[in-house]
Design a protein around this motif. Structure first.
Motif, PDB file in Angstrom:
ATOM      1  N   TYR A 295       0.831  -1.214   0.000  1.00 52.31           N
ATOM      2  CA  TYR A 295       0.000   0.000   0.000  1.00 52.31           C
ATOM      3  C   TYR A 295       0.860   1.257   0.000  1.00 52.31           C
ATOM      4  CZ  TYR A 295      -3.110   3.604   1.966  1.00 52.31           C
ATOM      5  OH  TYR A 295      -3.798   4.761   2.202  1.00 52.31           O
ATOM      6  N   LEU A 296       1.884   1.292   0.857  1.00 54.49           N
ATOM      7  CA  LEU A 296       2.698   2.491   0.990  1.00 54.49           C
ATOM      8  C   LEU A 296       3.590   2.715  -0.235  1.00 54.49           C
ATOM      9  CD1 LEU A 296       3.683   2.084   4.751  1.00 54.49           C
ATOM     10  CD2 LEU A 296       2.086   3.752   3.796  1.00 54.49           C
ATOM     11  N   GLN A 297       4.199   1.636  -0.756  1.00 57.50           N
ATOM     12  CA  GLN A 297       5.131   1.801  -1.880  1.00 57.50           C
ATOM     13  C   GLN A 297       4.400   1.939  -3.219  1.00 57.50           C
ATOM     14  OE1 GLN A 297       8.076  -1.529  -0.563  1.00 57.50           O
ATOM     15  NE2 GLN A 297       9.284  -0.115  -1.756  1.00 57.50           N
ATOM     16  N   SER A 298       3.439   1.047  -3.472  1.00 57.40           N
ATOM     17  CA  SER A 298       2.760   1.062  -4.770  1.00 57.40           C
ATOM     18  C   SER A 298       1.591   2.031  -4.793  1.00 57.40           C
ATOM     19  CB  SER A 298       2.273  -0.350  -5.123  1.00 57.40           C
ATOM     20  OG  SER A 298       3.349  -1.251  -5.199  1.00 57.40           O
ATOM     21  N   GLY A 299       0.860   2.129  -3.675  1.00 56.93           N
ATOM     22  CA  GLY A 299      -0.309   2.981  -3.650  1.00 56.93           C
ATOM     23  C   GLY A 299      -0.002   4.438  -3.366  1.00 56.93           C
ATOM     24  N   LEU A 300       0.877   4.690  -2.387  1.00 58.54           N
ATOM     25  CA  LEU A 300       1.186   6.063  -1.992  1.00 58.54           C
ATOM     26  C   LEU A 300       2.552   6.517  -2.479  1.00 58.54           C
ATOM     27  CD1 LEU A 300      -0.191   6.055   1.688  1.00 58.54           C
ATOM     28  CD2 LEU A 300      -1.370   6.679  -0.435  1.00 58.54           C
ATOM     29  N   HIS A 301       3.273   5.650  -3.188  1.00 53.43           N
ATOM     30  CA  HIS A 301       4.572   5.986  -3.795  1.00 53.43           C
ATOM     31  C   HIS A 301       5.617   6.382  -2.755  1.00 53.43           C
ATOM     32  CE1 HIS A 301       2.454   5.700  -7.571  1.00 53.43           C
ATOM     33  NE2 HIS A 301       1.598   6.634  -7.184  1.00 53.43           N
ATOM     34  N   TYR A 302       5.594   5.708  -1.595  1.00 52.12           N
ATOM     35  CA  TYR A 302       6.665   5.866  -0.616  1.00 52.12           C
ATOM     36  C   TYR A 302       7.924   5.170  -1.151  1.00 52.12           C
ATOM     37  CZ  TYR A 302       3.709   7.502   3.295  1.00 52.12           C
ATOM     38  OH  TYR A 302       2.883   8.229   4.116  1.00 52.12           O
ATOM     39  N   SER A 303       9.079   5.662  -0.752  1.00 59.51           N
ATOM     40  CA  SER A 303      10.314   4.942  -1.048  1.00 59.51           C
ATOM     41  C   SER A 303      10.424   3.734  -0.119  1.00 59.51           C
ATOM     42  CB  SER A 303      11.522   5.862  -0.841  1.00 59.51           C
ATOM     43  OG  SER A 303      11.666   6.166   0.550  1.00 59.51           O
ATOM     44  N   ALA A 304      11.395   2.839  -0.422  1.00 58.59           N
ATOM     45  CA  ALA A 304      11.586   1.664   0.432  1.00 58.59           C
ATOM     46  C   ALA A 304      11.881   2.082   1.870  1.00 58.59           C
ATOM     47  CB  ALA A 304      12.724   0.807  -0.119  1.00 58.59           C
ATOM     48  N   LEU A 305      12.699   3.120   2.042  1.00 58.02           N
ATOM     49  CA  LEU A 305      13.037   3.592   3.383  1.00 58.02           C
ATOM     50  C   LEU A 305      11.823   4.186   4.090  1.00 58.02           C
ATOM     51  CD1 LEU A 305      15.060   4.164   5.613  1.00 58.02           C
ATOM     52  CD2 LEU A 305      15.712   6.273   4.418  1.00 58.02           C
ATOM     53  N   SER A 422      -5.357 -12.376  -1.735  1.00 53.58           N
ATOM     54  CA  SER A 422      -6.446 -12.524  -2.697  1.00 53.58           C
ATOM     55  C   SER A 422      -7.488 -11.423  -2.522  1.00 53.58           C
ATOM     56  CB  SER A 422      -7.089 -13.896  -2.563  1.00 53.58           C
ATOM     57  OG  SER A 422      -7.667 -14.063  -1.280  1.00 53.58           O
ATOM     58  N   VAL A 423      -7.807 -11.087  -1.271  1.00 55.92           N
ATOM     59  CA  VAL A 423      -8.761 -10.003  -1.005  1.00 55.92           C
ATOM     60  C   VAL A 423      -8.165  -8.660  -1.419  1.00 55.92           C
ATOM     61  CG1 VAL A 423      -9.993  -8.752   0.813  1.00 55.92           C
ATOM     62  CG2 VAL A 423      -9.917 -11.252   0.854  1.00 55.92           C
ATOM     63  N   PHE A 424      -6.899  -8.443  -1.081  1.00 56.86           N
ATOM     64  CA  PHE A 424      -6.229  -7.172  -1.372  1.00 56.86           C
ATOM     65  C   PHE A 424      -6.192  -6.902  -2.875  1.00 56.86           C
ATOM     66  CE2 PHE A 424      -2.472  -4.622  -2.221  1.00 56.86           C
ATOM     67  CZ  PHE A 424      -2.540  -3.626  -1.267  1.00 56.86           C
ATOM     68  N   PHE A 425      -5.700  -7.878  -3.652  1.00 54.85           N
ATOM     69  CA  PHE A 425      -5.528  -7.654  -5.093  1.00 54.85           C
ATOM     70  C   PHE A 425      -6.867  -7.599  -5.823  1.00 54.85           C
ATOM     71  CE2 PHE A 425      -1.257  -9.462  -4.096  1.00 54.85           C
ATOM     72  CZ  PHE A 425      -0.522  -8.361  -4.483  1.00 54.85           C
ATOM     73  N   ALA A 426      -7.876  -8.267  -5.283  1.00 57.61           N
ATOM     74  CA  ALA A 426      -9.198  -8.184  -5.899  1.00 57.61           C
ATOM     75  C   ALA A 426      -9.782  -6.779  -5.769  1.00 57.61           C
ATOM     76  CB  ALA A 426     -10.141  -9.202  -5.262  1.00 57.61           C
ATOM     77  N   GLN A 427      -9.422  -6.061  -4.695  1.00 55.30           N
ATOM     78  CA  GLN A 427      -9.959  -4.727  -4.446  1.00 55.30           C
ATOM     79  C   GLN A 427      -9.158  -3.619  -5.122  1.00 55.30           C
ATOM     80  OE1 GLN A 427     -12.748  -3.811  -2.813  1.00 55.30           O
ATOM     81  NE2 GLN A 427     -13.327  -5.926  -2.396  1.00 55.30           N
ATOM     82  N   VAL A 428      -7.852  -3.865  -5.385  1.00 56.86           N
ATOM     83  CA  VAL A 428      -6.994  -2.798  -5.910  1.00 56.86           C
ATOM     84  C   VAL A 428      -7.514  -2.258  -7.236  1.00 56.86           C
ATOM     85  CG1 VAL A 428      -4.736  -2.357  -6.953  1.00 56.86           C
ATOM     86  CG2 VAL A 428      -4.868  -3.416  -4.721  1.00 56.86           C
ATOM     87  N   GLY A 429      -7.809  -3.160  -8.172  1.00 57.51           N
ATOM     88  CA  GLY A 429      -8.233  -2.704  -9.481  1.00 57.51           C
ATOM     89  C   GLY A 429      -9.603  -2.063  -9.495  1.00 57.51           C
ATOM     90  N   ARG A 430     -10.442  -2.429  -8.514  1.00 57.17           N
ATOM     91  CA  ARG A 430     -11.817  -1.960  -8.530  1.00 57.17           C
ATOM     92  C   ARG A 430     -12.020  -0.697  -7.711  1.00 57.17           C
ATOM     93  NH1 ARG A 430     -15.807  -6.471  -6.733  1.00 57.17           N
ATOM     94  NH2 ARG A 430     -15.008  -5.904  -4.675  1.00 57.17           N
ATOM     95  N   ASP A 431     -11.471  -0.673  -6.499  1.00 54.46           N
ATOM     96  CA  ASP A 431     -11.769   0.429  -5.576  1.00 54.46           C
ATOM     97  C   ASP A 431     -10.549   1.224  -5.131  1.00 54.46           C
ATOM     98  OD1 ASP A 431     -14.573  -0.170  -5.449  1.00 54.46           O
ATOM     99  OD2 ASP A 431     -14.089  -1.874  -4.168  1.00 54.46           O
ATOM    100  N   GLY A 432      -9.350   0.843  -5.565  1.00 58.12           N
ATOM    101  CA  GLY A 432      -8.164   1.605  -5.208  1.00 58.12           C
ATOM    102  C   GLY A 432      -7.400   1.015  -4.042  1.00 58.12           C
ATOM    103  N   PHE A 437      -6.294  -1.984   1.084  1.00 59.41           N
ATOM    104  CA  PHE A 437      -5.599  -2.100   2.368  1.00 59.41           C
ATOM    105  C   PHE A 437      -6.594  -2.320   3.508  1.00 59.41           C
ATOM    106  CE2 PHE A 437      -3.818   0.013   6.192  1.00 59.41           C
ATOM    107  CZ  PHE A 437      -2.710  -0.802   6.388  1.00 59.41           C
ATOM    108  N   ASP A 438      -7.700  -1.609   3.472  1.00 64.17           N
ATOM    109  CA  ASP A 438      -8.731  -1.727   4.494  1.00 64.17           C
ATOM    110  C   ASP A 438      -9.302  -3.139   4.536  1.00 64.17           C
ATOM    111  OD1 ASP A 438     -10.558  -0.682   6.464  1.00 64.17           O
ATOM    112  OD2 ASP A 438     -12.106  -0.765   4.922  1.00 64.17           O
ATOM    113  N   ARG A 439      -9.650  -3.690   3.362  1.00 64.04           N
ATOM    114  CA  ARG A 439     -10.237  -5.032   3.306  1.00 64.04           C
ATOM    115  C   ARG A 439      -9.225  -6.092   3.733  1.00 64.04           C
ATOM    116  NH1 ARG A 439     -13.788  -1.962   2.786  1.00 64.04           N
ATOM    117  NH2 ARG A 439     -15.502  -1.944   1.264  1.00 64.04           N
ATOM    118  N   GLY A 440      -7.982  -5.918   3.273  1.00 61.50           N
ATOM    119  CA  GLY A 440      -6.949  -6.874   3.671  1.00 61.50           C
ATOM    120  C   GLY A 440      -6.713  -6.873   5.167  1.00 61.50           C
TER     121      GLY A 440
END
Length: 489
Positions: A295-305, A422-432, A437-440
């Protein structure tokens, strides 16, 4: 007389344990760097992660049995030497296939080392000291899993995105060499060890168990890459193989083939309940870092650190509470685990709420306080449960018992990541990303609540037994099977 070098020997064990368990989680934040440095396809990246966990979980129980029979110091050193060499091979990888194979060997070596640690603690310590030692080991288990993303982020930040992933593995080399030198001098021999023939190690039982665990874990660790429902047929195969393993082990008799896992262990209530509890807890516990870094790296574009820093409050809380839990477990017993699980439940629920209240890049800051509460609770779960689960296990069986407990943790992690993923990736494409993250997190929370129900059932049963003036009767008469002094379970 207790070995005067036991605390120094414990330090060697804990450093080795930290290395092997850290490599379960530290690679998560290194995946983008690996993909860029080796041009690795997504399918191979999955095996860099899951291959280690699979090999690690596969050899825990047989390695524990081998240490009990052949000598824990020898098996510990062989496993640690192989882990160090495999780490060097991972860092030097020139292709994704090279890296995957090296990770499989590294996971196998980690699975050889880890059960020797809990067995050596059983051997070197007794009474309240054993509780303290297991408390320190529990702290290592919790911190190594939680702090992995932060250390990985720091290393990649310092070494650069292109080649920084290599130093995630190279950092094991000096630690491994130092631990090997000290282990030879400080670790004790195993009094019951003797030369063994291959058939004395129950090779058919090892084969049944290994293939059963492989069939059980594989569909979960490959749930995102192996499309189609046929992979779940392996669970039927796993059930058949593990049922055959139980039947085979029950036919082993004293004086004949020594079973790789003595099934009498599961007639000890504290042991089987502790294994079930930690399986459920790790299904919820380890998935927190999996979905948080995504969520933080891919969704919010945080760096690894930045992603590692956002999860650090959990690691800090876990480390602080683990030391406290190790000192209090003999006084409070399983109710202490109930308190810890309740805190984790509250912390995760508050984390989900924080993401709702503070959307966008501020979510990392908003998660800090709830994750701290969850981390404090986690420190009161892993450490006391480890002590309570192994407290009545005879020392000659400590390796296989510790390996079984660790296998439960690995199975729980694999099942949890598959379910939450499975829950997380099913929601990413549909609801963001935020909704995913919330469902997972809700699924992670469900696993933690299930572990809490197991702990409450144990407390209620113990209370009922005390009122009736009865208690659980273990199947062993070995002096080491008595609980630590002051155990109030």
């Amino acid at each position: 007389m207790p070995d005067p070098r036991r605390w120094k020997a414990l330090a060697v064990c804990l450093v080795a344990g930290f290395m092997t368990l850290l490599d379960v989680s530290i690679v998560n934040v290194a995946l983008p760097s690996i993909r860029e440095g080796l041009h690795t396809p997504v399918s191979d990246l999955q095996w860099v992660l899951s291959g280690y966990a699979l090999a690690f979980g596969l050899f825990l129980i047989p390695a524990g049995r081998l240490g009990d029979a052949r000598g824990r110091r020898v098996v510990f050193m062989v496993g640690l030497a192989l882990f160090t060499l495999a780490s060097a091979a991972c860092g030097a990888a020139q292709s994704s296939l090279w890296l995957v194979i090296a990770r499989l060997v590294q996971g196998f070596a980690g699975g050889v080392v880890t059960p020797q640690i809990s067995a050596l603690i059983q051997q070197m310590f007794g009474g309240r000291e054993r509780g303290r030692a297991f408390g320190m080991f529990g702290m290592v288990v919790g911190i190594s899993t939680a702090v992995g993303p932060l250390l990985g982020g720091l290393i990649i930040q310092a070494a650069g995105a292109q080649e920084g992933w290599r130093w995630v593995f190279y950092v094991n080399l000096p630690l491994g060499i130092i631990c090997l030198l000290l282990a030879r001098r400080l670790l004790p021999d195993t009094p019951s060890a003797a030369p063994v023939r291959p058939r004395d190690l129950d090779p058919f039982g090892v084969l049944l168990l290994g293939t059963g665990v492989l069939a059980l874990l594989l569909p979960f660790v490959q749930s995102q890459q192996w499309h189609g429902g046929e992979k779940w047929l392996l669970l039927i195969v796993a059930a058949a193989l593990l049922a055959g393993f139980v039947k085979w082990e029950s036919r082993c008799r004293p004086g004949g083939t020594q079973p790789v896992l003595d099934l009498r262990l599961f007639r000890i209530r504290s042991y089987w309940l502790g294994c079930l509890l930690i399986l459920l807890y790790f299904a919820g516990f380890t998935t927190i870092f999996f979905i948080s870094t995504l969520y933080l790296q891919s969704g919010l574009h945080y760096s690894a650190l930045e992603a590692g820093l956002a999860i650090t409050p959990f690691a800090v809380g876990s480390g602080v509470a683990a030391g406290i839990g190790g000192r209090l477990v003999n006084r409070f017993g399983r109710p202490l685990v109930v308190v810890g699980l309740s805190m984790v439940t509250v912390g995760l629920a508050a984390t989900a709420l924080a993401v709702h209240l503070v959307p966008g890049r501020g979510a990392g800051w908003a998660m800090a306080a709830p994750l701290l509460v969850a981390g404090l609770g986690s420190g009161l779960v892993i450490t006391p449960n480890q002590t309570l689960t192994l407290s009545e296990v005879p020392v000659p069986m400590a390796g296989s018992a510790g390996g079984t407990l660790q296998t439960g943790q690995r199975v729980g992690s694999a099942v949890g990541i598959a379910a939450v993923g499975s829950v997380f990736f099913a929601q990413v494409g549909r609801d963001g990303w935020a909704t995913a993250f919330d469902r997972g997190l809700i699924v992670s929370l469900a696993f933690v609540i299930a572990a809490l129900l197991v702990a409450l059932a144990d407390v209620a049963t113990a209370h009922r037994d005390r009122k009736r003036g009865t208690g659980p009767e273990g199947p062993f008469t070995h002096p080491a099977s008595t609980p630590p002094e002051g155990d109030q379970r």
